[in-house]
Write an enzyme that holds these catalytic residues in place. Sequence first.
Site, PDB file in Angstrom:
ATOM      1  NE  ARG A  37      10.761  -6.787   7.769  1.00 47.13           N
ATOM      2  CZ  ARG A  37      10.027  -7.080   6.711  1.00 47.13           C
ATOM      3  NH1 ARG A  37       9.051  -7.968   6.806  1.00 47.13           N
ATOM      4  NH2 ARG A  37      10.252  -6.501   5.553  1.00 47.13           N
ATOM      5  CB  SER A  38      16.067  -5.030   8.018  1.00 43.42           C
ATOM      6  OG  SER A  38      15.524  -3.900   7.390  1.00 43.42           O
ATOM      7  CB  ALA A  79      -0.449   0.225   3.333  1.00 44.21           C
ATOM      8  CB  SER A 131      -1.536  14.447   2.918  1.00 37.98           C
ATOM      9  OG  SER A 131      -1.333  14.876   1.597  1.00 37.98           O
ATOM     10  N   GLY A 132       1.500  14.602   2.083  1.00 36.81           N
ATOM     11  CA  GLY A 132       2.584  15.532   1.792  1.00 36.81           C
ATOM     12  C   GLY A 132       3.835  14.836   1.312  1.00 36.81           C
ATOM     13  N   GLY A 133       3.751  13.497   1.217  1.00 31.57           N
ATOM     14  CA  GLY A 133       4.889  12.733   0.703  1.00 31.57           C
ATOM     15  C   GLY A 133       6.112  12.869   1.591  1.00 31.57           C
ATOM     16  CE  LYS A 185      -2.758  11.130   2.549  1.00 29.36           C
ATOM     17  NZ  LYS A 185      -2.439  10.021   1.734  1.00 29.36           N
ATOM     18  CG  HIS A 188      -5.830  14.909   0.630  1.00 25.85           C
ATOM     19  ND1 HIS A 188      -4.860  14.198  -0.051  1.00 25.85           N
ATOM     20  CD2 HIS A 188      -5.346  16.166   0.763  1.00 25.85           C
ATOM     21  CE1 HIS A 188      -3.845  15.010  -0.316  1.00 25.85           C
ATOM     22  NE2 HIS A 188      -4.116  16.201   0.177  1.00 25.85           N
ATOM     23  CG  ASN A 189      -4.564  10.445  -1.329  1.00 27.01           C
ATOM     24  OD1 ASN A 189      -4.396  11.373  -0.539  1.00 27.01           O
ATOM     25  ND2 ASN A 189      -3.703   9.463  -1.447  1.00 27.01           N
ATOM     26  CD  GLU A 192      -2.663  13.789  -4.458  1.00 28.46           C
ATOM     27  OE1 GLU A 192      -2.750  13.927  -3.214  1.00 28.46           O
ATOM     28  OE2 GLU A 192      -1.867  12.982  -4.976  1.00 28.46           O
ATOM     29  NE  ARG A 290      -3.883   9.800 -11.821  1.00 27.23           N
ATOM     30  CZ  ARG A 290      -3.212   9.975 -10.686  1.00 27.23           C
ATOM     31  NH1 ARG A 290      -2.535   8.983 -10.150  1.00 27.23           N
ATOM     32  NH2 ARG A 290      -3.227  11.138 -10.068  1.00 27.23           N
TER      33      ARG A 290
HETATM   34  P1  NAP Z   1       7.271   1.261   2.327  1.00 29.07           P
HETATM   35  O1  NAP Z   1       8.201   1.020   1.194  1.00 29.07           O
HETATM   36  O2  NAP Z   1       5.824   1.333   2.043  1.00 29.07           O
HETATM   37  O3  NAP Z   1       7.517   0.144   3.442  1.00 29.07           O
HETATM   38  C1  NAP Z   1       8.817  -0.229   3.836  1.00 29.07           C
HETATM   39  C2  NAP Z   1       8.889  -0.307   5.329  1.00 29.07           C
HETATM   40  O4  NAP Z   1       7.936  -1.263   5.815  1.00 29.07           O
HETATM   41  C3  NAP Z   1      10.253  -0.793   5.787  1.00 29.07           C
HETATM   42  O5  NAP Z   1      10.590  -0.104   6.957  1.00 29.07           O
HETATM   43  C4  NAP Z   1       9.987  -2.267   6.059  1.00 29.07           C
HETATM   44  O6  NAP Z   1      10.899  -2.854   6.946  1.00 29.07           O
HETATM   45  C5  NAP Z   1       8.618  -2.189   6.669  1.00 29.07           C
HETATM   46  N1  NAP Z   1       7.907  -3.469   6.673  1.00 29.07           N
HETATM   47  C6  NAP Z   1       7.326  -4.101   5.625  1.00 29.07           C
HETATM   48  N2  NAP Z   1       6.765  -5.255   6.043  1.00 29.07           N
HETATM   49  C7  NAP Z   1       6.994  -5.348   7.380  1.00 29.07           C
HETATM   50  C8  NAP Z   1       6.673  -6.303   8.369  1.00 29.07           C
HETATM   51  N3  NAP Z   1       5.984  -7.398   8.058  1.00 29.07           N
HETATM   52  N4  NAP Z   1       7.073  -6.067   9.636  1.00 29.07           N
HETATM   53  C9  NAP Z   1       7.773  -4.959   9.947  1.00 29.07           C
HETATM   54  N5  NAP Z   1       8.103  -4.008   9.057  1.00 29.07           N
HETATM   55  C10 NAP Z   1       7.724  -4.215   7.786  1.00 29.07           C
HETATM   56  O7  NAP Z   1       7.753   2.573   3.123  1.00 29.07           O
HETATM   57  P2  NAP Z   1       7.442   4.113   2.828  1.00 29.07           P
HETATM   58  O8  NAP Z   1       7.485   4.414   1.369  1.00 29.07           O
HETATM   59  O9  NAP Z   1       8.280   4.878   3.751  1.00 29.07           O
HETATM   60  O10 NAP Z   1       5.899   4.261   3.253  1.00 29.07           O
HETATM   61  C11 NAP Z   1       5.441   3.986   4.574  1.00 29.07           C
HETATM   62  C12 NAP Z   1       3.938   4.196   4.620  1.00 29.07           C
HETATM   63  O11 NAP Z   1       3.650   5.535   4.255  1.00 29.07           O
HETATM   64  C13 NAP Z   1       3.138   3.330   3.662  1.00 29.07           C
HETATM   65  O12 NAP Z   1       1.914   2.990   4.242  1.00 29.07           O
HETATM   66  C14 NAP Z   1       2.879   4.215   2.475  1.00 29.07           C
HETATM   67  O13 NAP Z   1       1.694   3.895   1.777  1.00 29.07           O
HETATM   68  C15 NAP Z   1       2.767   5.549   3.140  1.00 29.07           C
HETATM   69  N6  NAP Z   1       3.208   6.610   2.224  1.00 29.07           N
HETATM   70  C16 NAP Z   1       2.605   7.762   2.311  1.00 29.07           C
HETATM   71  C17 NAP Z   1       2.981   8.777   1.502  1.00 29.07           C
HETATM   72  C18 NAP Z   1       2.280  10.042   1.664  1.00 29.07           C
HETATM   73  O14 NAP Z   1       2.436  10.965   0.895  1.00 29.07           O
HETATM   74  N7  NAP Z   1       1.476  10.136   2.684  1.00 29.07           N
HETATM   75  C19 NAP Z   1       4.011   8.673   0.587  1.00 29.07           C
HETATM   76  C20 NAP Z   1       4.628   7.514   0.539  1.00 29.07           C
HETATM   77  C21 NAP Z   1       4.227   6.481   1.379  1.00 29.07           C
HETATM   78  P3  NAP Z   1      12.265  -3.514   6.369  1.00 29.07           P
HETATM   79  O15 NAP Z   1      13.226  -2.381   6.222  1.00 29.07           O
HETATM   80  O16 NAP Z   1      12.665  -4.474   7.428  1.00 29.07           O
HETATM   81  O17 NAP Z   1      11.950  -4.188   5.084  1.00 29.07           O
END
Ligand code: NAP
Length: 482
Positions: A37-38, A79, A131-133, A185, A188-189, A192, A290
């Site tokens: 987006r940005s 999300a 998964s896996g961060g 998933k 899984h969490n 965890e 927790r």
């Molecule tokens: P995040 O902080 O959850 O989200 C930031 C991103 O979302 C940025 O690119 C932001 O764009 C975009 N965004 C937010 N609102 C938006 C909108 N309305 N339209 C378009 N873009 C939008 O990012 P993250 O930590 O990288 O996580 C991404 C996803 O992975 C999330 O769902 C998170 O829960 C999941 N996650 C998973 C794990 C894992 O272990 N599986 C770990 C961490 C996160 P801008 O730059 O423009 O603000």
Amino acid sequence: MTHPRANIGVVGLAVMGSNLARNLASREGNTVAIFNRSVEKTETLVAEHPEAGFIATRSYEEFAAALQKPRTAIIMVQAGRGTDAVIDALTEVFEPGDIIVDGGNALFTDTIRREKAVRETGINFVGAGISGGEEGALNGPSIMPGGSAEAWQTLGPILRSIAAVAEGEPCVTHVGTDGAGHFVKMIHNGIEYADMQLIAEAYDLLRRVGGIEPAEIAEIFAEWNRGELESYLIEITAEVLRQVDATTGKPLVDVILDQAGAKGTGAWTVQSALDLGVPVSGIAEAVFARSLSSKPAQRAAARDLPAGAEEWSVSDPEAFVEDVRRALYASKIIAYSQGFDAIVAGAEQYGWEIKKGEIAKIWRAGCIIRAQFLNRITEAYAADAELVALVTAPYFADAVAGALPSWRRIVAGAALGGIPTPTFASSLSYYDGLRADRLPAALVQGQRDFFGAHTYQRVDREGTFHTLWSGDRSEISAVDAH
Ligand code: NAP
């Protein structure tokens, strides 16, 4: 117009999206279009990683134009509303047959809703648990995709190319339709959470009862990591316990505030399990532990309450450590057994054909609960696909049987000694409940019939019964089952 060159796109270039995009770009055959987006995040990623050969785009239209058909895009954004906003934008510029993948941590019911809505446009929607961060996203995560078989045809090879590899097999499988991937998933969490809490309880016992210092406990965990408990979480626990605080010189674990945070997927697991009627008591206790830790006012108010505890003196330190290890292993088996129960119940409720053994396989690498032990789960389901409870599979039943005396000593000792072991204790209680010949549920049914005429069944006759409880004698009458 330029010729579309990318076979895969990533929307959302915060830490997860950037790393996933880099992972995709590093695999042969992939050309990756990126959009955020940005625009700054896009520019930074391109500048920092010229080797990736990203096709940077500045609008959803440009992004769609950069992708070969069927267009395939993985969304990695915040999300919730962020995901909905990106899906809306992509459905405007994509065409029937294209594929939108949500790789974020979505609640599976949202994925079911989104899949239904997107499907009406003719576009495929896939909710994929990843998964896996950050590290997993970059080097190889465990991936749990849902969605249609049609979407899997295109997506499968791409996801296989970036997934973690365990014993030569990529840690990704088509879990089931619509929300199945995000559901698995979520479980899984949940597992965890239980695994982490069990390890924390083991540490607490070794420290408080065994009187062992963190650095030494680290060595014990490192040793455990060479046996049947071998897992990523045991491995990192040793690392955490080894760490010394640079400022104070104390073990780092002693200067970390003892209030555990949570991002909500554990709570989702428990909420879903409640809806499905599956007792995931180990996971629930881990989530509640927790919550309890994060109530400083209540904890301060209760700190001076009496313990009424007995001194728990350890006469044989080595035997005590072994008791803790076995209690941990048995409780862990229960946590997985309960987690797989939830998967079975979810599959039944939502009509997913989930292969349990495949799920255990794709958790062997890339994800937080990765462990050798998962091979035993795959084997158990391979031997009996209809296994009613993992804990009853011969391998696990034997393992628990071997651990029982230790497990009981630890739970009883902790209760007498006033040491909280919510997950150890509830897991043992669950095990005893499951194997009980008769449960006091019979009395509960009597109570329910007494105050609410809820009826009951008998052990000796078919039918549904209600007792006329008032009056000087109880009358039993058969009532219509409906
Ligand atoms: P995040 O902080 O959850 O989200 C930031 C991103 O979302 C940025 O690119 C932001 O764009 C975009 N965004 C937010 N609102 C938006 C909108 N309305 N339209 C378009 N873009 C939008 O990012 P993250 O930590 O990288 O996580 C991404 C996803 O992975 C999330 O769902 C998170 O829960 C999941 N996650 C998973 C794990 C894992 O272990 N599986 C770990 C961490 C996160 P801008 O730059 O423009 O603000």
